[in-house]
Design a protein around this motif. Structure first.
Motif, PDB file in Angstrom:
ATOM      1  N   GLN A 195       4.955   4.179  -5.181  1.00 56.38           N
ATOM      2  CA  GLN A 195       4.560   4.275  -3.778  1.00 56.38           C
ATOM      3  C   GLN A 195       3.244   5.036  -3.630  1.00 56.38           C
ATOM      4  OE1 GLN A 195       8.996   5.162  -2.667  1.00 56.38           O
ATOM      5  NE2 GLN A 195       7.893   4.922  -0.770  1.00 56.38           N
ATOM      6  N   PHE A 196       3.116   6.098  -4.415  1.00 52.95           N
ATOM      7  CA  PHE A 196       1.873   6.883  -4.413  1.00 52.95           C
ATOM      8  C   PHE A 196       0.695   6.009  -4.850  1.00 52.95           C
ATOM      9  CE2 PHE A 196      -1.162   9.367  -6.947  1.00 52.95           C
ATOM     10  CZ  PHE A 196      -1.567  10.330  -6.033  1.00 52.95           C
ATOM     11  N   ALA A 197       0.910   5.235  -5.913  1.00 51.79           N
ATOM     12  CA  ALA A 197      -0.167   4.379  -6.441  1.00 51.79           C
ATOM     13  C   ALA A 197      -0.577   3.322  -5.428  1.00 51.79           C
ATOM     14  CB  ALA A 197       0.290   3.717  -7.743  1.00 51.79           C
ATOM     15  N   ALA A 198       0.396   2.770  -4.688  1.00 51.30           N
ATOM     16  CA  ALA A 198       0.068   1.754  -3.673  1.00 51.30           C
ATOM     17  C   ALA A 198      -0.861   2.340  -2.619  1.00 51.30           C
ATOM     18  CB  ALA A 198       1.355   1.227  -3.033  1.00 51.30           C
ATOM     19  N   ALA A 199      -0.548   3.564  -2.171  1.00 50.52           N
ATOM     20  CA  ALA A 199      -1.400   4.210  -1.166  1.00 50.52           C
ATOM     21  C   ALA A 199      -2.764   4.578  -1.750  1.00 50.52           C
ATOM     22  CB  ALA A 199      -0.705   5.457  -0.619  1.00 50.52           C
ATOM     23  N   LEU A 200      -2.775   5.071  -3.000  1.00 53.49           N
ATOM     24  CA  LEU A 200      -4.030   5.474  -3.643  1.00 53.49           C
ATOM     25  C   LEU A 200      -4.939   4.268  -3.881  1.00 53.49           C
ATOM     26  CD1 LEU A 200      -5.655   7.786  -4.938  1.00 53.49           C
ATOM     27  CD2 LEU A 200      -4.521   7.257  -7.106  1.00 53.49           C
ATOM     28  N   VAL A 201      -4.362   3.180  -4.385  1.00 50.89           N
ATOM     29  CA  VAL A 201      -5.155   1.961  -4.601  1.00 50.89           C
ATOM     30  C   VAL A 201      -5.661   1.440  -3.263  1.00 50.89           C
ATOM     31  CG1 VAL A 201      -5.044  -0.452  -5.347  1.00 50.89           C
ATOM     32  CG2 VAL A 201      -4.024   1.327  -6.763  1.00 50.89           C
ATOM     33  N   GLY A 202      -4.826   1.557  -2.222  1.00 51.26           N
ATOM     34  CA  GLY A 202      -5.260   1.153  -0.886  1.00 51.26           C
ATOM     35  C   GLY A 202      -6.506   1.911  -0.445  1.00 51.26           C
ATOM     36  N   ILE A 203      -6.504   3.233  -0.660  1.00 51.02           N
ATOM     37  CA  ILE A 203      -7.667   4.063  -0.298  1.00 51.02           C
ATOM     38  C   ILE A 203      -8.901   3.632  -1.095  1.00 51.02           C
ATOM     39  CG2 ILE A 203      -8.639   6.397  -0.453  1.00 51.02           C
ATOM     40  CD1 ILE A 203      -5.823   7.474   0.110  1.00 51.02           C
ATOM     41  N   ILE A 204      -8.716   3.425  -2.405  1.00 56.08           N
ATOM     42  CA  ILE A 204      -9.842   3.054  -3.277  1.00 56.08           C
ATOM     43  C   ILE A 204     -10.429   1.703  -2.861  1.00 56.08           C
ATOM     44  CG2 ILE A 204     -10.477   2.426  -5.639  1.00 56.08           C
ATOM     45  CD1 ILE A 204      -8.331   4.491  -6.564  1.00 56.08           C
ATOM     46  N   VAL A 205      -9.547   0.738  -2.591  1.00 55.00           N
ATOM     47  CA  VAL A 205     -10.014  -0.607  -2.226  1.00 55.00           C
ATOM     48  C   VAL A 205     -10.741  -0.572  -0.879  1.00 55.00           C
ATOM     49  CG1 VAL A 205      -9.247  -2.923  -1.566  1.00 55.00           C
ATOM     50  CG2 VAL A 205      -8.268  -1.828  -3.582  1.00 55.00           C
ATOM     51  N   VAL A 206     -10.156   0.134   0.097  1.00 54.32           N
ATOM     52  CA  VAL A 206     -10.796   0.234   1.418  1.00 54.32           C
ATOM     53  C   VAL A 206     -12.159   0.934   1.295  1.00 54.32           C
ATOM     54  CG1 VAL A 206     -10.629   1.305   3.700  1.00 54.32           C
ATOM     55  CG2 VAL A 206      -8.649   0.132   2.725  1.00 54.32           C
ATOM     56  N   GLN A 207     -12.194   1.973   0.463  1.00 52.11           N
ATOM     57  CA  GLN A 207     -13.452   2.703   0.262  1.00 52.11           C
ATOM     58  C   GLN A 207     -14.492   1.806  -0.425  1.00 52.11           C
ATOM     59  OE1 GLN A 207     -13.246   5.711   1.661  1.00 52.11           O
ATOM     60  NE2 GLN A 207     -15.454   5.979   1.458  1.00 52.11           N
ATOM     61  N   LEU A 332       9.376   1.023   4.901  1.00 53.35           N
ATOM     62  CA  LEU A 332       8.608  -0.193   5.161  1.00 53.35           C
ATOM     63  C   LEU A 332       7.881  -0.141   6.504  1.00 53.35           C
ATOM     64  CD1 LEU A 332      11.052  -2.948   3.821  1.00 53.35           C
ATOM     65  CD2 LEU A 332       8.965  -2.114   2.752  1.00 53.35           C
ATOM     66  N   ASN A 333       8.149   0.913   7.276  1.00 56.69           N
ATOM     67  CA  ASN A 333       7.541   0.996   8.606  1.00 56.69           C
ATOM     68  C   ASN A 333       6.808   2.311   8.825  1.00 56.69           C
ATOM     69  OD1 ASN A 333       8.691  -1.538   9.924  1.00 56.69           O
ATOM     70  ND2 ASN A 333      10.536  -0.557   9.166  1.00 56.69           N
ATOM     71  N   SER A 334       6.480   3.012   7.732  1.00 55.62           N
ATOM     72  CA  SER A 334       5.828   4.314   7.888  1.00 55.62           C
ATOM     73  C   SER A 334       4.493   4.181   8.621  1.00 55.62           C
ATOM     74  CB  SER A 334       5.634   4.995   6.526  1.00 55.62           C
ATOM     75  OG  SER A 334       4.939   4.154   5.640  1.00 55.62           O
ATOM     76  N   SER A 335       3.777   3.059   8.402  1.00 54.46           N
ATOM     77  CA  SER A 335       2.499   2.851   9.107  1.00 54.46           C
ATOM     78  C   SER A 335       2.733   2.756  10.610  1.00 54.46           C
ATOM     79  CB  SER A 335       1.821   1.574   8.608  1.00 54.46           C
ATOM     80  OG  SER A 335       1.536   1.669   7.232  1.00 54.46           O
ATOM     81  N   ILE A 336       3.817   2.060  11.011  1.00 54.13           N
ATOM     82  CA  ILE A 336       4.141   1.926  12.444  1.00 54.13           C
ATOM     83  C   ILE A 336       4.497   3.280  13.030  1.00 54.13           C
ATOM     84  CG2 ILE A 336       5.826   0.966  14.068  1.00 54.13           C
ATOM     85  CD1 ILE A 336       5.974  -1.511  12.266  1.00 54.13           C
ATOM     86  N   ILE A 337       5.300   4.060  12.275  1.00 51.80           N
ATOM     87  CA  ILE A 337       5.738   5.364  12.776  1.00 51.80           C
ATOM     88  C   ILE A 337       4.556   6.320  12.885  1.00 51.80           C
ATOM     89  CG2 ILE A 337       7.181   7.380  12.263  1.00 51.80           C
ATOM     90  CD1 ILE A 337       9.178   5.340  10.991  1.00 51.80           C
ATOM     91  N   GLY A 366      -2.255   8.418   5.289  1.00 54.89           N
ATOM     92  CA  GLY A 366      -0.945   8.823   5.812  1.00 54.89           C
ATOM     93  C   GLY A 366       0.184   8.504   4.850  1.00 54.89           C
ATOM     94  N   ASN A 367       0.150   7.291   4.271  1.00 53.72           N
ATOM     95  CA  ASN A 367       1.182   6.910   3.291  1.00 53.72           C
ATOM     96  C   ASN A 367       1.095   7.768   2.036  1.00 53.72           C
ATOM     97  OD1 ASN A 367       2.873   4.363   4.030  1.00 53.72           O
ATOM     98  ND2 ASN A 367       0.843   3.949   4.839  1.00 53.72           N
ATOM     99  N   LEU A 368      -0.123   8.128   1.653  1.00 49.57           N
ATOM    100  CA  LEU A 368      -0.311   8.991   0.484  1.00 49.57           C
ATOM    101  C   LEU A 368       0.304  10.374   0.734  1.00 49.57           C
ATOM    102  CD1 LEU A 368      -1.889   8.764  -2.296  1.00 49.57           C
ATOM    103  CD2 LEU A 368      -3.626  10.153  -1.195  1.00 49.57           C
ATOM    104  N   ILE A 369       0.056  10.913   1.922  1.00 45.49           N
ATOM    105  CA  ILE A 369       0.608  12.226   2.276  1.00 45.49           C
ATOM    106  C   ILE A 369       2.130  12.189   2.238  1.00 45.49           C
ATOM    107  CG2 ILE A 369       0.893  13.876   4.181  1.00 45.49           C
ATOM    108  CD1 ILE A 369      -2.011  13.148   5.013  1.00 45.49           C
ATOM    109  N   LEU A 370       2.709  11.136   2.800  1.00 47.20           N
ATOM    110  CA  LEU A 370       4.172  11.037   2.840  1.00 47.20           C
ATOM    111  C   LEU A 370       4.769  10.989   1.435  1.00 47.20           C
ATOM    112  CD1 LEU A 370       4.682   8.484   5.765  1.00 47.20           C
ATOM    113  CD2 LEU A 370       4.946  10.970   5.843  1.00 47.20           C
ATOM    114  N   SER A 371       4.115  10.252   0.530  1.00 52.43           N
ATOM    115  CA  SER A 371       4.665  10.132  -0.830  1.00 52.43           C
ATOM    116  C   SER A 371       4.510  11.433  -1.607  1.00 52.43           C
ATOM    117  CB  SER A 371       4.003   8.977  -1.586  1.00 52.43           C
ATOM    118  OG  SER A 371       2.624   9.200  -1.743  1.00 52.43           O
ATOM    119  N   VAL A 372       3.359  12.102  -1.455  1.00 53.56           N
ATOM    120  CA  VAL A 372       3.124  13.349  -2.192  1.00 53.56           C
ATOM    121  C   VAL A 372       3.977  14.488  -1.638  1.00 53.56           C
ATOM    122  CG1 VAL A 372       1.407  15.120  -2.711  1.00 53.56           C
ATOM    123  CG2 VAL A 372       0.800  12.720  -2.921  1.00 53.56           C
TER     124      VAL A 372
END
Length: 540
Positions: A195-207, A332-337, A366-372
């Motif tokens: 889950q951490f990697a999904a958020a981290l890769v998301g940040i890297i790709v967006v950046q 699955l809804n952390s982004s919505i929350i 936000g997802n990265l913070i939640l996982s860490v």
């Protein structure tokens, strides 16, 4: 083991008939099992842990990356408000848990019929192909791309589902009694890193696509389309790395001994596995079948027809069901929350390229913070205590604290959401729920079914328990999608938290049906008498 092999060689040279042979084979089986149960922690255990862990890392990455990818898909293929419709979002998120349910039951059953080794790696191949397929999905006049993604995510879910019983049982059956809980928890804890990697890769790709997004006209379809495909597609990389090791992992001696009923081969396998050096299959070991309890419909009914055994299956299944209602309802809804409480929401013109970039970046952070802050620490605190404190106390404690946390988050939602400090407090409580899900029932509901049943039904029962959990995940996802916007956008979130609290409360009672499994052998936990387990040899 030397004495065991001396017995083995003498019986191969001068086969004894009748009760003496049966007694010797029965003693040999128990001695072989004791050798596994008392084995010192070795490099082989590390290898099993790593090979199984990579699968769970990939599972979690693939499941939870959709959290971020669904927002990206909204910009590329969404409606006029640049969001996926309720049904589209539900489809891409619920397809994987539905596939999980099918895969858990199917692969759990097949692993008890065909063998753990024979099925291990097949599920990973399915995951790799389906993940790659998602990333290459295309639109055409006769094909809706979201429908294609949903189909691929269902297929991927079947593979991920198969990983649950297979990895649990393989790590459980190879582990020594004193460290079994920690080995299984270490395997499962890879979910947090996924889950951490999904958020981290998301940040890297967006950046990486920041300039392209800012330069593109709103809603930045081309760069965002690249971004979600890379985010999803990278999920197959760890699976490809692990595939060879999964295909070459040895069969568990317990399967060889209790399901194939070949005591001689299993005894040789144990030496090959636990001794330093490479595992080698000895083609010269004689096939020595024995008569022992065999998995049949009648035997299944006889075993689970006893309340002492059936209540364990009910306890493991319902506990996992109740837990996944909240775990996947949140996960699955952390982004919505996060959006509902305006945590990190970008300000400014919502139809600008800058807003697209900031929105995607903030959701990933936000997802990265939640996982860490919650997920990863929870797994590893479980790791520290699971073999000393025990599985049942951790699960009871987790369900109890989660009940209280969801009550607070539900009934105090409006108060917390009315100010910036209140929103920060809500995120803190949200992280606490993630922590106590993992230092609690999310870990123990995975571990206990992998221990609590006899070898011939262990994988099937784990698959049934896990599938019950995914049924909860499906219900949570469908319920969340249907309920969340009652009364206005995200207005029903507080009541969803209250519903989660009710399910956590019921989990306390289902936990009471489960036995404590710490520091007990798998055979002892199975509720079957081990002396006289082997009832004869064919032809004797």
């Amino acid at each position: 083991m030397a004495a065991i092999h001396e017995q083995q060689s003498s019986h191969e040279s001068y086969p004894e008939k009748g009760q003496t042979t049966v007694t010797v084979l029965d003693e040999r089986r128990r001695a072989a099992l004791a050798e596994i149960d008392n084995a010192p922690f070795s490099w082989f255990h590390v290898k099993v842990c790593l090979v199984a862990s990579v699968g769970f890392f990939t599972d979690a990455y693939d499941i939870f990356a959709i959290n971020i990818a669904a927002i990206m898909l909204g910009y590329v293929y969404g409606n006029t408000s640049n969001q996926l419709s309720t049904n589209q979002s539900l489809g891409v998120k619920v397809a994987t848990p539905v596939g999980n349910l099918v895969g858990q039951v199917l692969f759990g059953w097949l692993a008890d019929i065909l063998g753990r080794k024979r099925m291990y790696g097949v599920e990973l191949m399915i995951m790799i192909v389906a993940t790659f397929g998602q990333a290459l999905s295309g639109e055409a006049p006769a094909i809706n791309i979201l429908a294609v993604i949903i189909v691929w995510r269902f297929i991927m879910g079947v593979g991920i589902g198969g990983d649950y019983p297979l990895s649990a049982i393989i790590s459980s059956e190879f582990a020594a009694t004193r460290s079994r809980g920690r080995l299984m928890t270490a395997v499962f804890a890879a979910q947090g890193w996924g889950q951490f990697a999904a958020a981290l890769v998301g940040i890297i790709v967006v950046q990486a696509y920041k300039d392209a997004i800012l330069e593109a006209p709103f809603p930045c379809r081309v760069p965002v389309d690249y971004a979600w495909r890379i985010l999803i597609g990278l999920g197959c990389v760890p699976g490809v790395i692990a595939l060879y090791f999964r295909l070459t992992i040895p069969e568990t001696p317990r399967f060889t001994m209790d399901i194939e009923r070949n005591v001689a081969q299993a005894t040789a396998d144990i030496d090959g596995v636990l001794a330093p050096g490479k595992y080698v299959v000895d083609e010269d070991v004689p096939v020595q079948r024995v008569k022992a309890p065999k998995a049949t419909r009648a035997d299944f009914r006889a075993y689970f027809g006893q309340w002492k055994n059936l209540k364990v299956l009910i306890g493991t299944s319902y506990s996992w069901f109740a837990l996944d209602i909240a775990f996947y309802g949140l996960g699955l809804n952390s982004s919505i929350i996060l959006t509902a409480i305006n945590f990190g929401s970008p300000t400014g013109n919502k139809t600008s390229s800058l807003y697209v970039y900031e929105n995607l970046h903030n959701i990933c952070v936000g997802n990265l913070i939640l996982s860490v802050a919650g997920l990863i620490p929870g797994y590893w605190v479980s790791f520290l205590f699971i073999d000393s404190w025990g599985r049942k106390p951790i699960q009871l404690m987790g369900f109890s604290i989660l009940t209280v946390l969801f009550v607070i988050m539900g009934f105090a939602y409006d108060k917390l959401n009315s100010s910036a400090p209140g929103r920060s407090a809500f995120v803190f409580l949200y992280c606490l729920t993630n922590f106590f899900q993992n230092f609690g029932p999310n870990t123990t509901t995975f571990v206990i079914p992998g221990e609590a049943f006899p070898t011939r039904y262990r994988s099937t029962a784990h698959g049934i328990s896990a599938a019950s959990g995914k049924l909860g995940a499906v219900i949570a996802q469908v319920g969340f999608a249907r309920l969340v916007n009652i009364g206005g956008t995200n207005k029903f979130v507080k009541h969803i938290m209250e519903i989660f609290a009710l399910f956590m409360l019921t989990g306390i009672f289902s936990t009471l049906l489960i036995p404590e499994t710490k520091q007990r052998t798998l055979e002892d936990i199975s509720n079957e008498e081990q002396e006289g387990y082997i009832r004869g040899v064919p032809g004797s």
